[in-house]
Design an enzyme around this catalytic site. Structure first.
Site, short mmCIF file in Angstrom:
data_model
loop_
_atom_site.label_atom_id
_atom_site.label_comp_id
_atom_site.label_asym_id
_atom_site.label_seq_id
_atom_site.Cartn_x
_atom_site.Cartn_y
_atom_site.Cartn_z
CG ASP A 186 -7.91 52.76 -28.76
OD1 ASP A 186 -7.56 51.73 -28.18
OD2 ASP A 186 -7.21 53.36 -29.60
CE LYS A 218 -12.80 46.76 -28.18
NZ LYS A 218 -12.24 48.04 -28.66
N GLY A 219 -13.56 48.07 -22.77
CA GLY A 219 -13.17 47.51 -21.47
C GLY A 219 -14.18 47.87 -20.40
CE LYS A 220 -17.96 52.67 -17.05
NZ LYS A 220 -18.52 53.93 -17.46
N GLY A 279 -5.57 47.01 -25.45
CA GLY A 279 -5.35 47.47 -24.08
C GLY A 279 -6.64 47.99 -23.51
CG HIS A 280 -9.81 46.08 -22.49
ND1 HIS A 280 -10.13 46.73 -23.64
CD2 HIS A 280 -10.23 44.81 -22.65
CE1 HIS A 280 -10.71 45.87 -24.46
NE2 HIS A 280 -10.77 44.70 -23.88
CB THR A 330 0.60 47.91 -31.37
OG1 THR A 330 0.56 46.54 -31.75
CG2 THR A 330 -0.80 48.51 -31.46
CD GLN A 334 -7.08 44.58 -31.83
OE1 GLN A 334 -7.55 43.52 -32.16
NE2 GLN A 334 -6.20 44.69 -30.86
CB THR A 361 -5.50 44.67 -36.38
OG1 THR A 361 -4.55 43.88 -35.67
CG2 THR A 361 -6.89 44.07 -36.21
CB THR A 407 1.68 52.47 -28.42
OG1 THR A 407 0.52 53.20 -28.85
CG2 THR A 407 1.65 51.09 -29.01
N PRO A 460 -0.58 59.57 -28.98
CG PRO A 460 0.13 61.62 -29.85
CD PRO A 460 0.63 60.28 -29.39
NE ARG A 461 -6.64 55.79 -27.60
CZ ARG A 461 -7.10 55.53 -26.38
NH1 ARG A 461 -8.02 56.29 -25.84
NH2 ARG A 461 -6.67 54.49 -25.70
N GLY A 497 -18.33 58.35 -17.61
CA GLY A 497 -17.13 58.49 -16.80
C GLY A 497 -16.38 57.18 -16.72
P1 IMP Z 1 -1.34 45.89 -35.24
O1 IMP Z 1 -2.61 45.29 -34.73
O2 IMP Z 1 -0.32 46.15 -34.16
O3 IMP Z 1 -0.77 45.15 -36.42
O4 IMP Z 1 -1.69 47.36 -35.80
C1 IMP Z 1 -2.52 47.53 -36.93
C2 IMP Z 1 -3.42 48.75 -36.77
O5 IMP Z 1 -4.38 48.49 -35.75
C3 IMP Z 1 -2.70 50.02 -36.34
O6 IMP Z 1 -3.37 51.14 -36.90
C4 IMP Z 1 -2.89 50.04 -34.84
O7 IMP Z 1 -2.79 51.33 -34.29
C5 IMP Z 1 -4.29 49.49 -34.74
N1 IMP Z 1 -4.59 48.84 -33.46
C6 IMP Z 1 -4.20 47.62 -33.04
N2 IMP Z 1 -4.68 47.35 -31.83
C7 IMP Z 1 -5.42 48.42 -31.47
C8 IMP Z 1 -6.22 48.71 -30.33
O8 IMP Z 1 -6.37 47.93 -29.38
N3 IMP Z 1 -6.84 49.92 -30.35
C9 IMP Z 1 -6.74 50.79 -31.39
N4 IMP Z 1 -6.01 50.53 -32.48
C10 IMP Z 1 -5.36 49.37 -32.52
#
Ligand code: IMP
Length: 427
Positions: free
Chosen positions: A13, A16-18, A40-41, A128, A223, A238, A300, A303-304, A414
């Protein structure tokens, strides 16, 4: 420069998408090489917001070839939904190529993800719940199903029936869950296969040929380094390799072909999911940063967790990825904060640690050693040149370079494409 890898330098998060969208304008090919729709981007183009999970951001440029390579795990229903969403919004998706070797995320993977999380109790990872971990487990266990299998209905029937028998047994006997119906699953996956068939290819050949022709190839990491299964904060990670080495394996490209690696880092730190986070801010400042930065997950909506910039984490990312430079995003979110902190080291059992701890327990119990810097009052969203940033913002960035050891090559202030300050040529 022909082949450039962009990775997350923190816990994902990072924006990177930007950055990838910015670079994709100059790229001929954009490649996703790991992860799945756990990513997710959000990309904003002319006030229009696009949310992408599997399709590389390059798809928003008319001539870029976009590749989902072998290292990605694909939920075909999600991918087809995304293609439909893009098509309806006028985006031409015919330039997409999908590796026949990419593994499929199956409906039982999501159930197993949820069941596994449940059984971990207070040790849960906070996944996720998209079935990503179980899909990679099956790949490693050599019982995974791949995109290419869908193009061979008879062989696919045979493989699916063996695997589903096992999974149904596990689901019903160990977890008391409903078994899946074979015919229904087989038919729906044949349909997915028919819909995906025009895009399926040997993507390693496409990518290598593009590099050999001197075209610009951009590898889009998902990620972040701290979520890497080997080099991250295991077990709170992950199941793939978001670090730069993952691009080589995940795309079928030799490491000698990669010219540069850029890490993307927020001007502060965030993390979703569980696990230690030494610079986490549980106070008003953390709350303000979360609200101002809209720090809620694209995938998802969770909140981060928010914290100060952690240079120990970033130095780890520099080493693991061999970073050529850092792209610092969301600097504007720090506007108006009186003083800013950077963790330059940790303290653990009376010792000062300069390097990221090798032990998960040391990381859990380490306390950050902070350096405090004055913030700035101005809104920096309209700034387009480094030298026009407030002096304290420039100092903050220069200090990041000092403590991390690589140059800042791009700053984002921005959400829009135009809110970008490149400091050097990146391709
Ligand atoms: P999983 O990839 O769904 O198995 O989740 C494993 C860990 O990676 C968890 O802490 C998720 O919140 C985190 N995670 C997976 N994908 C992302 C992402 O795109 N951004 C931030 N955290 C991620």
């Amino acid at each position: 420069m022909s082949a450039v890898v962009v990775v997350g330098a923190q816990w994902g998060d990072e924006g990177k998408g930007k950055v990838i969208d910015f670079l994709a304008e100059q790229a001929d090919v954009v490649v996703r090489h790991q992860g799945g729709n756990n990513a997710g981007h959000t990309v904003v183009v002319n006030d229009q917001e696009f949310k992408l999970h599997l399709v590389p951001s390059g798809i928003l440029y008319p001539d870029t070839v976009c590749v989902i390579a072998n290292g990605v795990v694909i939920d075909p229903k999600v991918l087809l939904g995304e293609l439909d969403y893009l098509t309806k919004r006028g985006v031409d998706v015919s330039r997409l190529k999908i590796s026949s070797k990419a593994h499929l995320v199956m409906p039982y993977h999501a159930i197993l993800d949820a069941v596994n999380e449940d059984r971990r109790g207070d040790q849960k990872i906070g996944t996720t719940l998209r079935g990503i971990g179980p899909a990679y487990m099956d790949k490693a266990a050599r019982v995974g199903l791949r995109v290419g299998d869908l193009l061979h209905p008879e062989e696919f029937r045979d493989r699916l029936s063996r695997v589903l028998k096992e999974k149904n047994h596990l689901l019903s006997s160990a977890y008391g869950a409903e078994p899946f119906d074979f015919d229904e699953m087989y038919q729906s996956f044949l349909d997915y296969g028919r819909a995906l068939a025009p895009y399926v290819a040997d993507t390693s050949i496409i990518i290598n040929q593009a590099i050999d022709r001197g075209e610009r190839v951009l590898f889009e990491g998902a990620q972040g380094t701290m979520l890497d299964i080997d080099h991250g904060t295991y077990p709170f990670v992950t199941s793939s390799h978001p670090s730069a080495g993952g691009a080589a394996i995940g795309a079928g490209v030799g490491p000698t072909k990669i010219d540069r690696v850029y890490g993307v880092a927020k001007a502060y730190t965030t993390r979703v999911g569980d696990g230690p986070f030494p610079t986490e801010l549980l106070d008003e400042v953390g709350h303000d940063i979360r609200e101002r930065g809209h720090e809620y997950g694209t995938t998802t909506g969770r909140p981060r967790r928010v914290g100060w910039l952690d240079a120990v984490v970033l130095r780890h990312a520099v080493r693991i990825n061999g970073l050529s430079g850092l792209a610092v995003t969301r600097l504007d979110v720090l506007d108006g904060i009186e003083s800013l902190k950077i963790a330059t080291a940790y303290e653990y059992q009376g010792e000062r640690l300069e390097e990221f701890p090798d032990s998960a327990w040391a990381f859990r119990d380490a306390t950050p050693v902070y350096e405090t810097m004055p913030g700035w009052d101005e809104s920096i969203g309209m700034v387009r040149r480094f030298e026009d940033l407030p002096e304290n913002a420039q100092r903050y960035l220069r200090r990041i370079e000092d403590v991390v050891g690589v140059p800042v090559v791009l700053v984002s202030v921005g959400r829009e494409r135009s809110h970008t300050i490149p400091l050097e040529e990146l391709f």
